[in-house]
Design an enzyme around this catalytic site. Structure first.
Site, PDB file in Angstrom:
ATOM      1  N   SER A 117       0.814  -1.223   0.000  1.00 26.11           N
ATOM      2  CA  SER A 117       0.000   0.000   0.000  1.00 26.11           C
ATOM      3  C   SER A 117       0.846   1.271   0.000  1.00 26.11           C
ATOM      4  O   SER A 117       0.482   2.260   0.624  1.00 26.11           O
ATOM      5  CB  SER A 117      -0.940  -0.013   1.208  1.00 26.11           C
ATOM      6  OG  SER A 117      -0.178  -0.153   2.399  1.00 26.11           O
ATOM      7  N   ALA A 153       2.926   3.022  -5.329  1.00 26.09           N
ATOM      8  CA  ALA A 153       2.659   2.200  -6.516  1.00 26.09           C
ATOM      9  C   ALA A 153       1.338   1.448  -6.355  1.00 26.09           C
ATOM     10  O   ALA A 153       0.464   1.499  -7.243  1.00 26.09           O
ATOM     11  CB  ALA A 153       3.816   1.224  -6.766  1.00 26.09           C
ATOM     12  N   GLN A 192      11.278  11.846   1.600  1.00 23.75           N
ATOM     13  CA  GLN A 192      11.293  13.273   1.945  1.00 23.75           C
ATOM     14  C   GLN A 192      11.429  14.146   0.694  1.00 23.75           C
ATOM     15  O   GLN A 192      10.638  15.028   0.433  1.00 23.75           O
ATOM     16  CB  GLN A 192      12.454  13.557   2.899  1.00 23.75           C
ATOM     17  CG  GLN A 192      12.277  12.915   4.250  1.00 23.75           C
ATOM     18  CD  GLN A 192      13.408  13.277   5.213  1.00 23.75           C
ATOM     19  OE1 GLN A 192      14.183  14.181   4.974  1.00 23.75           O
ATOM     20  NE2 GLN A 192      13.474  12.550   6.309  1.00 23.75           N
ATOM     21  N   GLY A 193      12.490  13.858  -0.092  1.00 24.68           N
ATOM     22  CA  GLY A 193      12.917  14.756  -1.172  1.00 24.68           C
ATOM     23  C   GLY A 193      11.820  15.149  -2.132  1.00 24.68           C
ATOM     24  O   GLY A 193      11.477  16.328  -2.257  1.00 24.68           O
ATOM     25  N   GLY A 194      11.226  14.197  -2.820  1.00 24.30           N
ATOM     26  CA  GLY A 194      10.150  14.538  -3.743  1.00 24.30           C
ATOM     27  C   GLY A 194      10.147  13.705  -5.007  1.00 24.30           C
ATOM     28  O   GLY A 194      10.595  12.562  -5.012  1.00 24.30           O
ATOM     29  N   GLU A 243      18.653  18.246  -6.301  1.00 24.70           N
ATOM     30  CA  GLU A 243      19.291  17.119  -5.605  1.00 24.70           C
ATOM     31  C   GLU A 243      20.489  16.630  -6.408  1.00 24.70           C
ATOM     32  O   GLU A 243      20.665  17.002  -7.580  1.00 24.70           O
ATOM     33  CB  GLU A 243      18.271  15.997  -5.344  1.00 24.70           C
ATOM     34  CG  GLU A 243      17.273  16.385  -4.269  1.00 24.70           C
ATOM     35  CD  GLU A 243      16.233  15.326  -3.924  1.00 24.70           C
ATOM     36  OE1 GLU A 243      15.624  15.454  -2.863  1.00 24.70           O
ATOM     37  OE2 GLU A 243      16.021  14.383  -4.707  1.00 24.70           O
ATOM     38  N   HIS A 261      21.877   5.642   1.237  1.00 26.89           N
ATOM     39  CA  HIS A 261      21.678   7.094   1.297  1.00 26.89           C
ATOM     40  C   HIS A 261      22.831   7.670   2.112  1.00 26.89           C
ATOM     41  O   HIS A 261      23.129   7.178   3.203  1.00 26.89           O
ATOM     42  CB  HIS A 261      20.332   7.417   1.949  1.00 26.89           C
ATOM     43  CG  HIS A 261      19.919   8.838   1.725  1.00 26.89           C
ATOM     44  ND1 HIS A 261      20.569   9.894   2.314  1.00 26.89           N
ATOM     45  CD2 HIS A 261      18.941   9.379   0.953  1.00 26.89           C
ATOM     46  CE1 HIS A 261      20.003  11.022   1.915  1.00 26.89           C
ATOM     47  NE2 HIS A 261      19.013  10.731   1.082  1.00 26.89           N
ATOM     48  N   ARG A 278      24.644   9.874  -5.562  1.00 27.81           N
ATOM     49  CA  ARG A 278      24.706   9.246  -4.239  1.00 27.81           C
ATOM     50  C   ARG A 278      25.808   8.231  -4.067  1.00 27.81           C
ATOM     51  O   ARG A 278      26.358   8.087  -2.984  1.00 27.81           O
ATOM     52  CB  ARG A 278      23.388   8.528  -3.975  1.00 27.81           C
ATOM     53  CG  ARG A 278      22.386   9.480  -3.543  1.00 27.81           C
ATOM     54  CD  ARG A 278      21.242   8.804  -2.893  1.00 27.81           C
ATOM     55  NE  ARG A 278      20.265   9.863  -2.745  1.00 27.81           N
ATOM     56  CZ  ARG A 278      18.977   9.672  -2.721  1.00 27.81           C
ATOM     57  NH1 ARG A 278      18.492   8.460  -2.805  1.00 27.81           N
ATOM     58  NH2 ARG A 278      18.159  10.682  -2.578  1.00 27.81           N
ATOM     59  N   HIS A 317      19.153   2.270   1.608  1.00 22.12           N
ATOM     60  CA  HIS A 317      18.030   3.164   1.331  1.00 22.12           C
ATOM     61  C   HIS A 317      17.100   2.666   0.238  1.00 22.12           C
ATOM     62  O   HIS A 317      15.888   2.699   0.385  1.00 22.12           O
ATOM     63  CB  HIS A 317      18.615   4.520   0.941  1.00 22.12           C
ATOM     64  CG  HIS A 317      17.602   5.577   0.643  1.00 22.12           C
ATOM     65  ND1 HIS A 317      16.685   6.009   1.579  1.00 22.12           N
ATOM     66  CD2 HIS A 317      17.374   6.321  -0.483  1.00 22.12           C
ATOM     67  CE1 HIS A 317      15.922   6.960   1.037  1.00 22.12           C
ATOM     68  NE2 HIS A 317      16.311   7.156  -0.204  1.00 22.12           N
ATOM     69  N   ARG A 343      20.498   4.788  -8.774  1.00 20.42           N
ATOM     70  CA  ARG A 343      19.311   5.626  -9.011  1.00 20.42           C
ATOM     71  C   ARG A 343      19.608   7.096  -8.713  1.00 20.42           C
ATOM     72  O   ARG A 343      20.242   7.430  -7.713  1.00 20.42           O
ATOM     73  CB  ARG A 343      18.176   5.171  -8.100  1.00 20.42           C
ATOM     74  CG  ARG A 343      16.939   6.021  -8.182  1.00 20.42           C
ATOM     75  CD  ARG A 343      15.899   5.522  -7.220  1.00 20.42           C
ATOM     76  NE  ARG A 343      16.332   5.698  -5.852  1.00 20.42           N
ATOM     77  CZ  ARG A 343      15.941   6.683  -5.056  1.00 20.42           C
ATOM     78  NH1 ARG A 343      15.082   7.587  -5.497  1.00 20.42           N
ATOM     79  NH2 ARG A 343      16.368   6.760  -3.813  1.00 20.42           N
TER      80      ARG A 343
HETATM   81  C1  SIN Z   1      15.901  12.244   0.064  1.00 21.44           C
HETATM   82  O1  SIN Z   1      15.067  13.076   0.387  1.00 21.44           O
HETATM   83  O2  SIN Z   1      17.104  12.432   0.169  1.00 21.44           O
HETATM   84  C2  SIN Z   1      15.416  10.928  -0.484  1.00 21.44           C
HETATM   85  C3  SIN Z   1      14.916  11.079  -1.849  1.00 21.44           C
HETATM   86  C4  SIN Z   1      15.151   9.832  -2.655  1.00 21.44           C
HETATM   87  O3  SIN Z   1      15.675   8.859  -2.155  1.00 21.44           O
HETATM   88  O4  SIN Z   1      14.836   9.858  -3.850  1.00 21.44           O
END
Ligand code: SIN
Length: 525
Positions: free
Chosen positions: A13, A16, A47-49, A115, A232, A278, A339, A374
């Site tokens: 849930s 996706a 968090q990031g988006g 990012e 991460h 990353r 991560h 990624r």
């Molecule tokens: C982050 O906010 O650093 C994570 C975003 C992600 O893993 O795409």
């Protein structure tokens, strides 16, 4: 055994599973099963988006080029092009569903973040709670939809196949009654998310035990590129905190990394410094920690005011304060942690696996969009686009697959798990995750991987025996999956005798063109 029938069974849930279900409910009944409460998913913690091209200062070509560059030669261009180009339409659908994103002062344009690895500001976000906002809005829509039923506390154990090898359903552990039930469906969609819990330290919540990869593999599905586990670079380091991500977006807003002596170090590793992809940043931190013997490094965003930080990063700001760190005044202690799984169940761009009846979407799957690493915020995007495509595919083929009238399969595990001493599972649970952390981490070697292979195999043998003897409990099923997925990661890593993206081998420090292809593993019957 009790059998329940549905048209489409969705397992999981997160973004996706929910987005797909809303689309599929336009032409079919859908049953979602989820193993804890419905919001518990990796999505909730994103968090990031969402990375997507939203204005004229950016272009699809640039986003494609950034994604391909980060993926170190393993991205599939067709997958990348499709996801990048179809992204804006899916974001528009989220907005229609009521998802809020940060906007500029006029309220008309979306505010775009930056990012690592992205050559433009293209991250659509809602402060640092983007995943939570998406998850909650999608769940509201799902709960309002009469064609979708959602059952919490239901743990998928194993897929059910008919004698012809077609996937027809799943055995499900009902956590409320303690019973195992069979659910049969015309189509089964895995949306079970990631596998961060195979490592001791992870940004992922407890649910991320790799269940979908494990179930699919046991059923004979191909799994691909599991050696590419993304760490991460910046998770909060504190003895009392299990998993608190410190978003990459902080670096996008100017945060710098410092070693324990307060010195900046990223300039020694990459000209893009904190905004390198990353794999580069996580490896640099790992090396810096090993060199100094420190248990963490520091992320410094003290250049920004408290007011600004509490508006842009309310979640990080507030959670760090809880543990005594005012991020406007002092740097944040951070370490890399597992991560995101770039590999997964191999699918095409409609979510189809190599097994008829089985589809997979989101982090559990591998479209080859991410290749060997990624790019930040590309995963929610991929989940949305592929879920949409998967629903479109099933719309065209809905009803083609007949229902299974009876399940001829006896569920193999019997016994009473309550008679098993808790310490036995607890011990192997911790051991497996520590082995993965120590031997299959950011930097690998053939020697360490070989030891990991032996030790994980022992744990697998023990858990398979206990599973057959004592039957099903949540811990038993999850540990069985953790052990299996760990072994698949180790086998994939051992087979790639080079360094590429997230897979760094000290014995083979260079990238070798001979390995410019996926690592595919499949159960040999
Ligand atoms: C982050 O906010 O650093 C994570 C975003 C992600 O893993 O795409």
């Amino acid at each position: 055994m009790e059998i329940e029938k549905t048209d489409i069974l969705v397992i999981g849930s997160g973004v996706a599973g929910l987005f797909f279900s809303l689309k599929a409910a336009r032409f079919s009944d859908v049953l979602i099963v989820t193993k804890r409460d419905a919001p518990s998913s990796n999505t909730l913690y994103a968090q990031g988006g969402i990375a997507t091209v939203m204005d004229g200062s950016d272009s699809f070509d640039l986003h494609v080029a950034d994604t391909m560059a980060a993926g170190h030669g393993l991205c599939d261009r067709e997958a990348v092009e499709a996801v990048v180009r179809e992204g804006p339409a899916r974001i528009a659908e989220l907005i229609e569903l009521g998802v809020r994103f940060a906007r500029d002062e006029t309220g008309s344009a979306l505010r775009l973040g930056r990012e690592g690895g992205h050559s433009a500001s293209r991250i659509v976000h809602y402060g640092d709670m983007t995943g939570r906002e998406i998850e909650n809005r999608l769940l509201d829509a799902v709960r309002d939809n009469r064609r979708i039923a959602i059952r919490e506390n239901r743990l998928a154990i194993d897929l059910i196949k008919d004698p012809g090898g077609v996937v027809r359903g799943c055995f499900i552990f009902d956590g409320d009654s303690g019973e195992v039930r069979a659910v049969t469906a015309r189509h089964v969609v895995l949306a079970t998310g990631g596998a961060g819990k195979i490592y001791l330290y992870t940004s992922n919540p407890d649910v991320a035990t790799g269940d979908g990869i494990a179930m699919a593999y046991r059923a004979g599905a191909e799994v691909a590129n599991l050696e590419f586990v993304q760490f991460h670079p910046t998770c909060f380091y504190h003895p009392d905190v299990k998993s608190l991500l410190i978003s990459e977006a902080l670096r996008g807003e100017g945060a710098v990394l410092r070693n324990i002596r307060g010195e900046e170090f990223m300039q020694r590793w990459d000209p893009r410094k904190e905004l390198a992809p990353r794999d580069v940043v996580a490896r640099a931190i790992d090396m810096e920690m090993k060199r100094s013997g420190a248990k963490h490094v520091l992320l410094d965003i003290t250049g920004r005011s408290r007011e600004w930080l509490s508006e842009r990063f309310p979640y990080v700001h507030e959670n760090c304060l809880k543990y005594g760190i005012d991020i406007s005044e002092e740097p944040i202690p951070v370490v890399p942690a597992a991560h995101y799984m770039c590999g997964g169940v191999k699918i095409d761009l409609q979510g189809r696996t190599n097994l008829d009846g089985l589809l997979a979407i989101g982090e559990v799957s591998c479209t080859d969009m991410h290749g060997a690493n990624r790019l930040a915020s590309n995963s929610l995007l991929e989940a949305l686009v592929v879920s949409h495509r998967c629903a479109e595919h099933l719309r065209e083929h809905a009803g083609e697959q007949p229902h299974l009238d009876s399940v001829n399969v006896a569920f193999p595990a019997r016994g009473d798990p309550r008679t098993l001493e808790t310490v036995i599972l607890d011990h192997d649970w911790d051991l497996a995750r520590r082995i993965m952390w120590d031997y299959v981490g950011i930097v690998r070697s053939g020697k360490r991987l070989g030891i990991a292979r032996e030790r994980i195999r022992q744990i697998q043998e023990t858990i398979e025996r206990l599973y057959r003897e004592y039957g099903v409990s949540v811990d038993m099923v999850e540990l069985r999956n953790i052990a299996l997925v760990s072994s698949l990661v180790v086998e994939s890593a051992l087979s790639r005798k080079e360094s590429r993206g997230l897979h760094y081998m000290i014995d083979y420090p260079d990238t070798d063109p001979a390995y410019s292809r996926d690592t595919i593993i499949r159960l040999q019957e």
